[in-house]
Design an enzyme around this catalytic site. Structure first.
Site, short mmCIF file in Angstrom:
data_model
loop_
_atom_site.label_atom_id
_atom_site.label_comp_id
_atom_site.label_asym_id
_atom_site.label_seq_id
_atom_site.Cartn_x
_atom_site.Cartn_y
_atom_site.Cartn_z
N ASN A 44 0.83 -1.22 0.00
CA ASN A 44 0.00 0.00 0.00
C ASN A 44 0.86 1.26 0.00
OD1 ASN A 44 1.02 0.01 2.55
ND2 ASN A 44 -0.93 0.22 3.62
N ASP A 68 -4.10 -2.84 0.77
CA ASP A 68 -3.78 -2.86 2.19
C ASP A 68 -4.11 -4.25 2.72
OD1 ASP A 68 -3.89 -2.66 4.98
OD2 ASP A 68 -4.49 -0.56 4.91
N VAL A 69 -3.12 -4.98 3.20
CA VAL A 69 -3.35 -6.37 3.60
C VAL A 69 -4.21 -6.47 4.87
CG1 VAL A 69 -1.30 -7.29 2.44
CG2 VAL A 69 -1.15 -6.61 4.85
N LYS A 103 -2.32 -3.49 13.68
CA LYS A 103 -3.28 -4.11 12.76
C LYS A 103 -2.59 -4.97 11.70
CE LYS A 103 -6.83 -1.86 11.05
NZ LYS A 103 -7.56 -0.73 10.41
N GLY A 114 -4.24 -16.78 5.79
CA GLY A 114 -5.44 -17.30 5.13
C GLY A 114 -5.16 -17.58 3.66
N LYS A 117 -3.09 -20.72 3.42
CA LYS A 117 -3.95 -21.90 3.69
C LYS A 117 -4.78 -22.23 2.45
CE LYS A 117 -7.76 -23.22 6.77
NZ LYS A 117 -9.03 -22.72 6.26
N TYR A 157 5.15 -2.48 18.16
CA TYR A 157 5.86 -3.27 17.14
C TYR A 157 6.22 -4.65 17.71
CZ TYR A 157 9.49 -4.37 13.63
OH TYR A 157 10.25 -4.96 12.65
N ARG A 198 16.70 4.87 11.35
CA ARG A 198 17.64 3.82 11.76
C ARG A 198 19.07 4.35 11.67
NH1 ARG A 198 14.28 -1.39 9.35
NH2 ARG A 198 13.63 0.00 7.71
#
Ligand code: NAD
Length: 333
Positions: A44, A68-69, A103, A114, A117, A157, A198
């Protein structure tokens, strides 16, 4: 619940990479294509960018799906491997996006599992050394349960990834999905964002701009940094192995943050000085992977020395700064 024993996975002809336009995801997509694996990249662009995968656009074996997963994951056709890498990953990102981070680690992982699977695919979760928190065992083997503050700023996180690991194990036990968990330690290389917070990209950006390198605390805290090509090789070896993990992949060569700053100054030829600033809350004091399992199971060990990886990364930053001048921090909303 008894975990399903490790199995040998089927040949990987088509892979889905969530977060495929990010730093690590884009290197995985590139290497998979180099190995002639068809790739579907789901992203995304929250923290990733089109520039990371522009070299793959137009390749008939590469497909980009902007989605967006955490909403819904649907991929038509066969899938042999799902690499679930979608997640904010740098402290700056997940502190700005705390709810999304939780999320994507929970709902996003549920959706990616899913998909695996549904397709009978191998699934590999990008977990993190952050599951060990501020560790009281050093170096960290996979058997260590960690020392995490769930209500500290990094908790969103760390706990998202711990939940994602538990969900992955549950899918293996309850649904027989062929899952693997990789605990990734600090990785660096081309395509890191200069403002992602970072240490290495920050130091390189500061050194190239002739600004002081901002070292947190006294700089004696340590990090073990792995060059991205070593990490990608380890992840794809785990993906092909059928091993359930969790498995540490990282470079055990430990450096103090102050040493990293000094090496960056030397590698860039900068005249910048070091400036000491406050340490972030819950910043880990030490970090070093115990990689015995990866060596034993995959025959994996890092090959790119720190100085060589740093040189390649500095070169990439020089070229990308010349191509796309960066004048401000990224807008994450
Ligand atoms: P990154 O921010 O560069 O990449 C993450 C990608 O996920 C981005 O392209 C972003 O746009 C995408 N994304 C985020 N939320 C999404 C959503 N809901 N749907 C679709 N796409 C989404 O970070 P990275 O450094 O490449 O890290 C990738 C993965 O590896 C993360 O899961 C991270 O936790 C893990 N990891 C990375 C490191 C490291 O050193 N880079 C260390 C440990 C673990």
């Amino acid at each position: 619940m008894n975990p399903t024993p490790d199995v040998t996975t089927r040949p990987i002809r088509r892979a889905v990479v969530t977060g495929g336009a990010g730093f690590l995801g884009s290197h995985l997509c590139t290497e998979l294509r180099r190995r002639e694996v068809e790739v579907v990249c789901l992203d995304n662009f929250l923290t990733g960018s089109a520039a990371n995968i522009e070299h793959l656009v137009g390749d008939p074996g590469f497909r980009l799906v902007q989605c967006d997963v955490t909403d819904y994951v649907h991929v038509p056709g066969d899938v042999d491997l799902v690499l679930h890498f979608a997640s904010p990953a740098s402290p700056i990102d997940y502190l700005k996006l705390p709810i999304h981070t939780l999320k994507v680690g929970s709902i996003g992982t549920h959706h990616a599992l899913g998909l695996a699977k549904d397709k009978g695919a191998r699934f590999v979760l990008a977990s993190t050394s952050e599951v060990y928190g501020d560790p009281q065992v050093h170096p960290q083997p996979e058997s260590y349960w960690g020392h995490v503050n769930p209500v500290g700023p990094r908790g969103v996180y760390d706990e998202a990834k711990r939940f994602a690991e538990a969900l992955t194990v549950a899918y293996r036990a309850e649904h027989g999905v062929d899952t693997g968990i990789v605990r990734i330690f600090n990785t660096f290389g081309p395509r890191m964002r200069p403002f992602d917070g970072r240490a290495i990209p920050t130091f390189i950006r500061q050194a190239l701009a002739g600004e002081p390198l901002t070292v947190a605390g006294d700089g004696e805290q340590t990090r073990s940094v792995c060059y991205v090509s070593d990490l990608v090789r380890g992840i794809l070896a785990l993906a092909g192995s059928g091993h359930s993990g969790p498995m540490n992949i990282g470079n055990p060569h430990e450096l103090s943050v102050l040493q990293i700053a000094r090496d960056v100054i030397a590698a860039t030829g900068s005249s910048s000085a070091v400036e000491f600033v406050d340490r972030p809350v819950d910043d880990p004091k030490v970090r070093r992977p115990d990689t015995a399992l990866a060596t034993e199971v995959l025959g994996w060990a890092p090959e790119v020395p720190w100085s060589e990886g740093l040189g390649r990364t500095v070169e990439w930053f020089r070229q990308s700064a010349a191509a796309r001048p960066v004048s401000a921090a990224p807008g994450l909303g």
